[in-house]
Design a protein around this motif. Structure first.
Motif, PDB file in Angstrom:
ATOM      1  N   ARG A 134       5.068   4.718 -21.944  1.00 15.43           N
ATOM      2  CA  ARG A 134       5.403   5.846 -21.394  1.00 15.43           C
ATOM      3  C   ARG A 134       4.693   7.102 -21.903  1.00 15.43           C
ATOM      4  N   ASP A 137      10.403   8.930 -15.772  1.00 15.75           N
ATOM      5  CA  ASP A 137      10.469   7.588 -15.635  1.00 15.75           C
ATOM      6  C   ASP A 137      11.236   7.292 -14.076  1.00 15.75           C
ATOM      7  N   ALA A 138      12.200   8.196 -13.610  1.00  8.66           N
ATOM      8  CA  ALA A 138      12.700   8.167 -12.387  1.00  8.66           C
ATOM      9  C   ALA A 138      11.852   8.647 -11.350  1.00  8.66           C
ATOM     10  N   GLN A 139      10.900   9.512 -11.534  1.00 12.33           N
ATOM     11  CA  GLN A 139      10.024   9.779 -10.685  1.00 12.33           C
ATOM     12  C   GLN A 139       8.675   8.654 -10.444  1.00 12.33           C
ATOM     13  N   MET A 140       8.577   8.158 -11.525  1.00 12.18           N
ATOM     14  CA  MET A 140       7.635   6.859 -11.328  1.00 12.18           C
ATOM     15  C   MET A 140       8.299   5.832 -10.444  1.00 12.18           C
ATOM     16  N   THR A 141       9.559   5.608 -10.470  1.00  3.22           N
ATOM     17  CA  THR A 141      10.111   4.598  -9.826  1.00  3.22           C
ATOM     18  C   THR A 141      10.231   5.002  -8.433  1.00  3.22           C
ATOM     19  N   PHE A 142      10.367   6.450  -8.230  1.00  2.74           N
ATOM     20  CA  PHE A 142      10.396   6.791  -6.717  1.00  2.74           C
ATOM     21  C   PHE A 142       9.040   6.704  -6.169  1.00  2.74           C
ATOM     22  N   ARG A 183       6.761   4.544  -7.049  1.00  2.00           N
ATOM     23  CA  ARG A 183       6.720   2.985  -6.830  1.00  2.00           C
ATOM     24  C   ARG A 183       7.135   2.442  -5.627  1.00  2.00           C
ATOM     25  N   CYS A 184       8.310   3.146  -5.164  1.00  2.00           N
ATOM     26  CA  CYS A 184       9.015   2.746  -3.869  1.00  2.00           C
ATOM     27  C   CYS A 184       8.232   3.343  -2.733  1.00  2.00           C
ATOM     28  N   ASP A 209       0.438   9.442  -8.691  1.00  2.00           N
ATOM     29  CA  ASP A 209       1.532   9.432  -9.640  1.00  2.00           C
ATOM     30  C   ASP A 209       1.851  10.700  -9.809  1.00  2.00           C
ATOM     31  N   CYS A 222      13.397   5.352   0.701  1.00  2.00           N
ATOM     32  CA  CYS A 222      13.387   5.545  -0.780  1.00  2.00           C
ATOM     33  C   CYS A 222      14.069   7.065  -1.109  1.00  2.00           C
ATOM     34  N   GLU A 233      16.021   6.579  -4.490  1.00  2.00           N
ATOM     35  CA  GLU A 233      15.033   6.911  -5.759  1.00  2.00           C
ATOM     36  C   GLU A 233      15.043   8.386  -5.832  1.00  2.00           C
TER      37      GLU A 233
END
Length: 233
Positions: free
Chosen positions: A84, A93-98, A100-101, A113, A146, A149
């Protein structure tokens, strides 16, 4: 009597041991200094780096984060360095999960990104959505796949100064009208929160966001919006 001989031998042995010990200690100090030099140089290089380049809008490709050393205690196994970017929070972190979705399920394998701030780079996201047939689903994936997310991102987004947000969006709305998008509405304050302006009828848009005039105005007025607001209005 043999006492003088024994004393001399002992003295010689002691002297040699002392010399060997001093030599070993000196060698260790030199080795430590040798190792410390590149580490110090690396630290200086890292501190001197320009982090402002990481401030790319909401969907820009983030700079590759540098691994950070994790201190360990004697006898323990060194921890795996964090990937990170330094200083990032649950929002990043939450934005990266979104993101990736959006790439895996949302229909946008090239979804950018987030910026190092955690916000998406909407200039790049909108550029992606402006491609033929790619606008539908640009904000939450095809069929809103998504959306969970996205809601998770919104739940941990850092609190904003709502008055500053309102003033930023108001200046942007005025700029859009001044640049030919006459029906662009002002933001409003509701319950202490700044609500974005834009199309007067979002459910059935009357502003053609794909028109060259709109895109030109959008580009001219983008600097009016604070970081993270460019995807709201």
């Amino acid at each position: 009597m043999s006492f003088p001989t024994t004393t001399a031998s002992t003295t010689t042995t002691t002297t040699r041991a002392t010399t060997a010990t001093a030599t070993t200690a000196t060698a260790r100090l030199r080795l430590a200094a040798f190792v410390a030099v590149p580490v110090l140089a690396l630290s200086v290089a890292c501190v001197g780096g320009d982090d402002t380049a990481g401030t790319k809008g909401h969907g820009a490709i983030a700079d590759v984060p540098a691994a950070t050393d994790t201190p360990t205690t004697a006898g323990s196994t060194p921890a795996t360095p964090s990937t990170r970017p330094a200083g990032k929070s649950a929002f990043y972190d939450a934005q990266m999960t979104f993101v990736r979705c959006m790439r895996a399920k949302g229909g946008y394998k090239d979804y950018p990104d987030p910026k190092l701030s955690g916000h998406l780079d909407w200039s790049k996201v909108n550029e992606l959505g402006s491609q033929p047939g790619r606008n539908q689903g640009i904000k939450a994936g095809k069929n809103n796949v998504c959306v969970d997310e996205l809601q998770a991102v919104m739940a941990v987004e850092p609190e904003r100064d709502q008055q500053k947000s309102y003033e930023s969006m108001l200046a942007h709305a005025q700029c859009m009208r001044d640049n030919g998008v006459s029906r662009f509405t002002n933001p409003v304050m509701s319950g202490g929160n700044a609500m974005p302006g834009g199309d007067p009828n979002p459910a059935s848009p009357v502003i053609d966001s794909d028109s060259p005039a709109y895109k030109k105005a959008r580009e001219a007025c983008a600097p009016k919006l604070l970081d993270g607001l460019d995807g709201m209005q």
